[in-house]
Scaffold this motif. Sequence first.
Motif, PDB file in Angstrom:
ATOM      1  N   HIS A  69       1.558  25.450  -4.508  1.00  0.00           N
ATOM      2  CA  HIS A  69       2.508  24.673  -5.221  1.00  0.00           C
ATOM      3  C   HIS A  69       1.980  23.263  -5.155  1.00  0.00           C
ATOM      4  N   TYR A  70       1.531  22.406  -3.987  1.00  0.00           N
ATOM      5  CA  TYR A  70       1.239  21.099  -3.697  1.00  0.00           C
ATOM      6  C   TYR A  70      -0.097  21.052  -4.616  1.00  0.00           C
TER       7      TYR A  70
ATOM      8  N   ILE B  27      -4.156  16.132   7.638  1.00  0.00           N
ATOM      9  CA  ILE B  27      -3.721  17.390   7.974  1.00  0.00           C
ATOM     10  C   ILE B  27      -3.721  17.597   9.535  1.00  0.00           C
ATOM     11  N   PHE B  28      -2.105  17.626   9.759  1.00  0.00           N
ATOM     12  CA  PHE B  28      -1.962  17.538  11.213  1.00  0.00           C
ATOM     13  C   PHE B  28      -1.310  18.762  11.388  1.00  0.00           C
ATOM     14  N   SER B  29      -2.142  19.649  12.302  1.00  0.00           N
ATOM     15  CA  SER B  29      -1.570  21.022  12.748  1.00  0.00           C
ATOM     16  C   SER B  29      -1.322  20.829  14.346  1.00  0.00           C
ATOM     17  N   GLY B  30      -0.286  22.083  14.555  1.00  0.00           N
ATOM     18  CA  GLY B  30       0.268  22.262  15.950  1.00  0.00           C
ATOM     19  C   GLY B  30       0.376  23.677  16.341  1.00  0.00           C
TER      20      GLY B  30
ATOM     21  N   VAL C 191       5.626  12.221   5.389  1.00  0.00           N
ATOM     22  CA  VAL C 191       5.345  13.520   5.939  1.00  0.00           C
ATOM     23  C   VAL C 191       5.824  14.513   4.985  1.00  0.00           C
ATOM     24  N   ILE C 192       5.057  15.591   4.800  1.00  0.00           N
ATOM     25  CA  ILE C 192       5.204  16.685   4.404  1.00  0.00           C
ATOM     26  C   ILE C 192       5.334  17.764   5.276  1.00  0.00           C
TER      27      ILE C 192
ATOM     28  N   GLN D 214       0.791  -1.083   0.105  1.00  0.00           N
ATOM     29  CA  GLN D 214      -0.120   0.017   0.122  1.00  0.00           C
ATOM     30  C   GLN D 214       0.859   1.335  -0.118  1.00  0.00           C
ATOM     31  N   PRO D 215       0.639   2.315  -0.798  1.00  0.00           N
ATOM     32  CA  PRO D 215       1.238   3.487  -0.890  1.00  0.00           C
ATOM     33  C   PRO D 215       1.289   4.099   0.772  1.00  0.00           C
ATOM     34  N   PRO D 216       2.385   4.779   1.048  1.00  0.00           N
ATOM     35  CA  PRO D 216       2.411   5.423   2.431  1.00  0.00           C
ATOM     36  C   PRO D 216       1.291   6.546   2.446  1.00  0.00           C
ATOM     37  N   LYS D 217       0.789   6.814   3.445  1.00  0.00           N
ATOM     38  CA  LYS D 217      -0.304   7.854   3.743  1.00  0.00           C
ATOM     39  C   LYS D 217       0.423   9.187   3.923  1.00  0.00           C
ATOM     40  N   LYS D 218      -0.019  10.220   3.119  1.00  0.00           N
ATOM     41  CA  LYS D 218       0.635  11.399   3.038  1.00  0.00           C
ATOM     42  C   LYS D 218       0.012  12.287   4.104  1.00  0.00           C
ATOM     43  N   ILE D 219       0.900  12.829   5.103  1.00  0.00           N
ATOM     44  CA  ILE D 219       0.466  13.664   6.095  1.00  0.00           C
ATOM     45  C   ILE D 219       1.000  14.855   5.960  1.00  0.00           C
ATOM     46  N   LEU D 220       0.182  16.062   5.989  1.00  0.00           N
ATOM     47  CA  LEU D 220       0.762  17.487   5.924  1.00  0.00           C
ATOM     48  C   LEU D 220       0.954  18.017   7.373  1.00  0.00           C
TER      49      LEU D 220
END
Length: 276
Positions: free
Chosen positions: A71-72, A82-85, A38-39, A5-11
């Motif tokens: 750009h993305y 989408i993981f924000s802090g 991880v982006i 499975q492709p990796p999950k993309k996490i912004l």
Amino acid sequence: MQHLQPPKKILCIHDLSGLGRCSLSVILPVLSAMGHQVICLPTAVLSTHTGGLGQPARMENDTYGAAALDHYAQLDVTFDCIFSGYLATPAQAQLVQKAYTLWPDAYKIVDPAMGDHGKLYRSLSADIVSAMAQLARQADLILPNLTEAHLLLGVDQPEPTEWTRESAQNLADLLISICPSAIVTGIPMGKYLGYAGTGAERFVQKKLLLPRSYPGTGDLFAAVVTGLLLHGNALSAAADAAAAFVSECIQNTDPQADPRFGVWFEPQLNKLIFHA
């Protein structure tokens, strides 16, 4: 042949501290070890974290984040999460809002990093609270500590002696009005540290509270929870495993080492490696 499975993309929209194990310097290696892509989108770049290491050098560029998201989008990149802090200013909440608009189907996790020990961080202005609360209302999961939970709710923080299993669950239930699911860390319950969840999975879990405190353990906990949820784990199971991992990292950190530099999580990363 096994089909991977492709990796999950996490912004990951967080700050980046050069010295001191916290924020993106923890989140990136943890989620990468767990098999995710991880982006990183830094909200601010600091020479150190702000916990007792003097006044850090800071680099902020509000135009970069919006341009990076554009750009993305032009590249037709999609994000699973989408993981924000930490947000350096209330205006940076608009950056997260923009990401929500561009990728509405992404799972949204908000770690409202804005205070601890009953107080707002000195580096933040009071209006960050309303900006963070607005993001929390759009999230699928929020990960506040005890102080941040009360800031989001706009209520005073009770004295630690008032906390019971029932009061911990009552706080978790109040957070349903903001977000369907939450994990509240740092609830003092006698000799224990409490984690309370809301939404479909209601639970109160207690872990032994070790007599040492380190910056960045909240980021470590949040990163492991995020990584496990994206692998399909239930919220309660993810919280259990993340708490156990943080506890193990603390126990494997030399008690004589300077606590300002965080826990020695690096030797424990192999325990997080995900095998497809």
